[in-house]
Design a protein around this motif. Structure first.
Motif, mmCIF file in Angstrom:
data_model
loop_
_atom_site.group_PDB
_atom_site.id
_atom_site.type_symbol
_atom_site.label_atom_id
_atom_site.label_comp_id
_atom_site.label_asym_id
_atom_site.label_seq_id
_atom_site.Cartn_x
_atom_site.Cartn_y
_atom_site.Cartn_z
ATOM 1 N N UNK A 30 -1.536 -5.084 4.016
ATOM 2 C CA UNK A 30 -0.011 -4.856 4.506
ATOM 3 C C UNK A 30 0.147 -3.492 5.032
ATOM 4 N N UNK A 31 0.834 -3.561 6.271
ATOM 5 C CA UNK A 31 1.012 -2.023 6.965
ATOM 6 C C UNK A 31 1.545 -0.917 6.051
ATOM 7 N N UNK A 32 2.772 -1.629 5.439
ATOM 8 C CA UNK A 32 3.486 -0.505 4.568
ATOM 9 C C UNK A 32 3.220 -0.706 2.975
ATOM 10 N N UNK A 33 3.052 0.352 2.470
ATOM 11 C CA UNK A 33 2.737 0.451 1.087
ATOM 12 C C UNK A 33 3.720 -0.230 0.352
ATOM 13 N N UNK A 34 2.828 -1.337 -0.544
ATOM 14 C CA UNK A 34 3.716 -2.380 -1.275
ATOM 15 C C UNK A 34 4.512 -1.880 -2.362
ATOM 16 N N UNK A 35 3.914 -0.726 -2.911
ATOM 17 C CA UNK A 35 5.085 -0.215 -3.734
ATOM 18 C C UNK A 35 6.106 0.344 -3.234
ATOM 19 N N UNK A 36 6.074 1.137 -2.150
ATOM 20 C CA UNK A 36 7.294 1.587 -1.353
ATOM 21 C C UNK A 36 8.152 0.323 -0.959
ATOM 22 N N UNK A 37 7.608 -0.740 -0.544
ATOM 23 C CA UNK A 37 8.450 -1.756 0.420
ATOM 24 C C UNK A 37 9.271 -2.513 -1.085
ATOM 25 N N UNK A 38 8.627 -2.572 -2.143
ATOM 26 C CA UNK A 38 9.414 -3.117 -3.301
ATOM 27 C C UNK A 38 10.446 -2.260 -3.834
ATOM 28 N N UNK A 39 10.105 -0.930 -4.106
ATOM 29 C CA UNK A 39 11.374 -0.102 -4.262
ATOM 30 C C UNK A 39 12.175 -0.087 -3.285
ATOM 31 N N UNK A 40 11.816 0.041 -1.884
ATOM 32 C CA UNK A 40 13.180 0.363 -0.975
ATOM 33 C C UNK A 40 13.826 -1.072 -0.796
#
Length: 177
Positions: A30-40
């Motif tokens: 993934x381009x974006x950090x998956x942890x960041x994406x889920x939290x966002x």
């Protein structure tokens, strides 16, 4: 990228910094950090604007010496209208620059912090590999915004690219150690 794709005659050179794209890279990462994406996504769904801001600044300014940058960015963002803040986190189909990359025909410098916790530096490597003649410059030990966390190095690389068309550092100060 959109402007250069549509009107290349208006653009002399491009410099990108930690440029994101939509989706995943060809290697499946993934381009974006998956942890960041889920939290966002969770904070956005709950309308937790201040939480979105704290999350964003934590991932953007992730280096140990960036507490003050994180604080200043949070304060600045909190002064914006809530609609503006929420619109920043809306999915943007215009971020899908992958189909445009091969049409870019101007000198391009793609930069990225090697330790970016928000957007993988593999995204910048992909971007540089798809633009003919593009150069990639990675900032060692830096995160998403090297223009703020490695200002001297960033300015030196930028100046050199503008003057010579080469992505290299000419001044070897403390940041190059």
């Amino acid at each position: 990228m959109q402007l250069t794709h549509r009107h290349p005659e208006l653009v002399g050179k491009i410099v990108t910094v930690g440029t994101p794209m939509i989706g995943t890279l060809p290697n499946g990462r993934p381009v974006f950090n998956p942890d960041y994406t889920a939290l966002r996504q969770d904070a956005y769904a709950r309308g937790a604007v201040e939480e979105l801001i704290r999350l964003q600044t934590r991932y953007v300014y992730s280096e140990p010496d960036t507490d003050e940058l994180r604080r200043m960015a949070s304060e600045r963002m909190c002064r914006l209208p809530i609609e503006t803040i929420r619109s920043f986190y809306d999915p943007d189909p215009g971020m899908d620059i992958a189909p445009l990359l091969e049409s870019i025909a101007v000198p391009t410098l793609v930069t990225h912090g090697r330790e970016d916790r928000l957007v993988t530096s593999d995204a910048s490597a992909f971007i540089a590999s798809r633009i003919v003649g593009a150069q990639l410059y990675l900032f060692n030990g830096r995160g998403h915004n090297p223009m703020f966390s490695a200002t001297d190095e960033f300015c030196d690389v930028l100046r050199n690219f503008i003057r010579t068309g080469r992505a290299e550092r000419t001044f070897r100060g403390p940041a190059a150690a």
